[in-house]
Motif scaffolding. Structure first.
Motif, short mmCIF file in Angstrom:
data_model
loop_
_atom_site.label_atom_id
_atom_site.label_comp_id
_atom_site.label_asym_id
_atom_site.label_seq_id
_atom_site.Cartn_x
_atom_site.Cartn_y
_atom_site.Cartn_z
N ILE A 107 0.53 -1.43 0.16
CA ILE A 107 -0.24 0.14 0.06
C ILE A 107 0.97 1.14 -0.59
O ILE A 107 1.65 1.29 0.71
CB ILE A 107 -1.03 0.15 1.36
CG1 ILE A 107 -1.71 -1.19 0.95
CG2 ILE A 107 -1.38 1.62 0.84
CD1 ILE A 107 -2.95 -1.10 2.41
N SER A 153 -0.56 13.12 -3.05
CA SER A 153 -0.61 14.63 -1.43
C SER A 153 -1.26 15.32 -2.62
O SER A 153 -2.01 16.32 -2.13
CB SER A 153 0.90 14.69 -0.73
OG SER A 153 1.60 13.94 -0.03
N ALA A 210 -6.46 8.60 -2.26
CA ALA A 210 -5.98 7.72 -1.29
C ALA A 210 -7.19 7.18 -0.17
O ALA A 210 -7.25 7.59 0.52
CB ALA A 210 -4.64 8.27 -0.44
N TYR A 225 1.03 5.55 0.55
CA TYR A 225 0.15 6.37 1.43
C TYR A 225 0.33 7.88 0.92
O TYR A 225 2.24 7.90 0.16
CB TYR A 225 0.08 5.80 3.40
CG TYR A 225 0.27 4.60 3.52
CD1 TYR A 225 -1.19 4.84 3.91
CD2 TYR A 225 1.16 3.80 3.55
CE1 TYR A 225 -1.66 3.62 4.43
CE2 TYR A 225 0.94 2.88 4.10
CZ TYR A 225 -0.48 2.45 4.52
OH TYR A 225 -1.28 0.92 5.52
N ASP A 246 -6.42 8.86 3.86
CA ASP A 246 -4.73 8.98 3.74
C ASP A 246 -5.31 7.66 4.04
O ASP A 246 -3.84 7.21 4.55
CB ASP A 246 -3.76 9.64 4.84
CG ASP A 246 -4.25 11.14 4.42
OD1 ASP A 246 -4.16 12.05 3.40
OD2 ASP A 246 -3.96 11.45 5.57
N ALA A 247 -5.79 6.87 3.82
CA ALA A 247 -5.51 5.14 3.81
C ALA A 247 -5.15 4.44 2.73
O ALA A 247 -4.60 3.00 2.11
CB ALA A 247 -7.45 4.75 3.42
N GLY A 248 -5.00 5.56 1.17
CA GLY A 248 -3.37 4.52 0.91
C GLY A 248 -4.18 3.74 -1.13
O GLY A 248 -5.17 3.22 -0.56
N LYS A 268 -0.21 14.51 4.75
CA LYS A 268 -0.92 14.52 5.11
C LYS A 268 -1.84 15.92 4.97
O LYS A 268 -1.73 16.50 4.30
CB LYS A 268 -0.96 14.46 6.56
CG LYS A 268 -2.68 14.60 7.78
CD LYS A 268 -2.83 14.29 9.38
CE LYS A 268 -4.08 14.21 10.32
NZ LYS A 268 -3.63 14.51 11.15
N SER A 281 3.26 8.25 -4.01
CA SER A 281 3.61 9.10 -2.52
C SER A 281 3.09 10.48 -2.99
O SER A 281 1.91 10.77 -2.05
CB SER A 281 4.44 8.25 -1.80
OG SER A 281 4.20 9.09 -0.50
#
Length: 481
Positions: free
Chosen positions: A13, A71, A77, A15, A94-96, A19, A67
């Protein structure tokens, strides 16, 4: 074609690097109907990276860049959540997303790029979430990437929930992902997550117990081919539908006027070429709304030829359905980088008898008239109609007389470079494919060329392959492998 499958090497996964600060995004009037559709699956076939850059290096690079890209696109995500009132939203938590590295090193690029032949089913193994319905975004990632190493190439396949993106948003994300991977100094355009649009609505879509299912038979036997149309062929079609080649329209509009190879006789070709040269030198501007477009001309030809191949009763009503981007049709216009679905479907109806007895211009005019009429007021009427009766989008061809055109030759599918050159080809997975599903891609050489990904019942595909009126415009594409 090798009779082997793709081997998964690793899975993880990925992420977002930072954040998310994006609030929950309620699914819109254009998002919700897609909950019964498969995830979108599109990807690019690339030559192998330089020898100094191993596949392990590539996998690590793609993970890092994915990744970073997430963002910028935090909605991908996240996960779906349904409120007690029934509203479905994207929770940017942000669970990916899933990331898979795979191998098919016994497969060469030349094994999967087969001009003039059916698209190999192997492409479906280059994507994850095969046949996953978008409603499953409640508990499954909303996106996934698979990178597959071939003997002399790499395929990067991206799978995205269709209730989160339409084609415009999909390619915005994909091309940004490529830019980040290649080390682009500056991101060209950031996504707009605003939900203050006419598509935002308090209407609630009631989902059947257990969640929706696709509205077509995903197991029906099908054939799939890529038909390539050069700029010259597209131009000839456009000239034909706009009646700018005087004196030869009636000779060209019937496939029976062509020889067995689907080529015009010498006189017609000479007149056409002469006219096109003179038209190219004409610098006058035309009213685009008064002129039948190149793509409408190509779509009309496909509509006629598929209808003829289906051997329908003349009284049978046929439907040509086009997905259109509404961002620029609204007043005021939406941000062109609005992230989500902002599409509507335009159906055009005609009897099989009319399509085949009248000339190509008539068929193209039917499509043209509906596309031009789809303005701000039409978009808003469509939204109001859906709000009065919320429903899932019925993909498929239940009456055997329909065509659904998706994607667009205007999408920047080749405007991505992961660091060692633009794609050799764009291909899709098995998602949302049924008899009559067509997807339009730009040709690799650009310059107005078009590739049509055509999915048809086997006997219908054979019919258009033998349709001289259609095949005279198809050219063989060569790949710079």
């Amino acid at each position: 074609m090798p009779s082997c499958s793709v081997t998964e090497i690793s899975k993880c996964i990925v992420y977002p690097e930072k954040k998310s600060t994006v609030s929950d995004l309620r699914l819109s009037v254009s998002d919700l109907p897609m909950l019964s559709c498969h995830y979108i699956q599109k990807g690019v076939l690339l030559s192998s990276p330089p020898p100094s850059f191993s596949f392990d290096d590539l996998v690590s690079s793609l993970r890092r860049s994915l990744s970073s890209t997430l963002s910028l696109f935090p909605a991908l995500a996240g996960r779906f959540s349904t409120s007690p009132a029934g509203h479905i939203s994207i929770v940017c938590n942000d669970a990916g997303v899933d990331f898979v590295a795979a191998s098919a090193k016994h497969v060469k690029v030349s094994d999967v790029l087969l001009p003039g032949k059916d698209v190999p089913l192997l492409f479906r193994e280059f994507f994850v979430f095969e046949r996953l319905v978008s409603y499953n975004g409640h508990h499954k990632p909303l996106a996934a990437v698979q990178v597959t190493e071939l003997d002399d190439g790499v395929f990067i396949g991206c799978t995205v929930n269709h209730s989160v993106t339409d084609g415009t948003s999909f390619w915005h994300f994909f091309n940004t992902f490529a830019d980040v991977t290649s080390g682009a100094c500056k991101i060209k355009h950031l996504p707009d997550f605003s939900r203050h649009t006419v598509f935002d609505s308090p209407a609630v879509l009631r989902v059947p117990p257990g969640g929706p299912r696709v509205t077509f038979d995903a197991d029906q036997p099908l054939r799939e081919r890529i038909f390539h149309f050069s700029r010259e062929a597209i131009t000839k079609l456009k000239q034909r539908t706009n009646n700018r080649v005087n004196g030869i329209e009636t000779a060209v509009n019937d496939g029976r006027k062509c020889n067995g190879n689907g080529e015009n006789n010498g006189k017609i070709t000479t007149v056409l070429d002469s006219f096109l040269k003179s038209d190219t030198n004409n610098k006058k501007t035309h009213d685009r709304t008064a002129e039948i477009s190149s793509f409408q001309s190509l779509s009309a030809q496909l509509w006629r030829s598929v209808t003829r191949a289906r051997n329908l009763d003349p009284s049978k009503t046929t439907t040509f359905r086009m997905a259109v981007n509404c961002r620029h049709r609204l007043e005021p216009k939406m941000d062109p980088y609005y992230f989500g679905n902002a599409i509507q479907s335009i159906p055009t109806l005609a009897s099989a008898g009319d399509l085949l007895s009248k000339d190509l211009r008539w068929s193209a005019e039917q499509l043209h008239r509906n596309v031009v009429a789809h303005d701000d007021a039409t978009v808003r009427r469509g939204i109001a109609a859906w709000e009065s009766d919320p429903r899932l989008f019925p993909l498929g061809n239940p009456d055997g007389a329909s065509i659904t055109m998706g994607s667009s030759p205007r999408f920047p599918m080749y405007d991505n470079d992961f660091g060692w050159g633009k794609p050799l080809a764009v291909r899709s997975g098995g998602a949302n494919k049924f008899d009559g599903k067509i997807s339009a891609f730009p040709g690799r050489e650009g310059n107005g060329s078009v590739d049509l990904e055509v999915v048809l019942a086997p006997e219908t595909m054979t019919g258009i392959e033998n349709d001289a009126e259609f095949m005279q415009y198809v050219s063989q594409v060569t790949y710079d492998c």
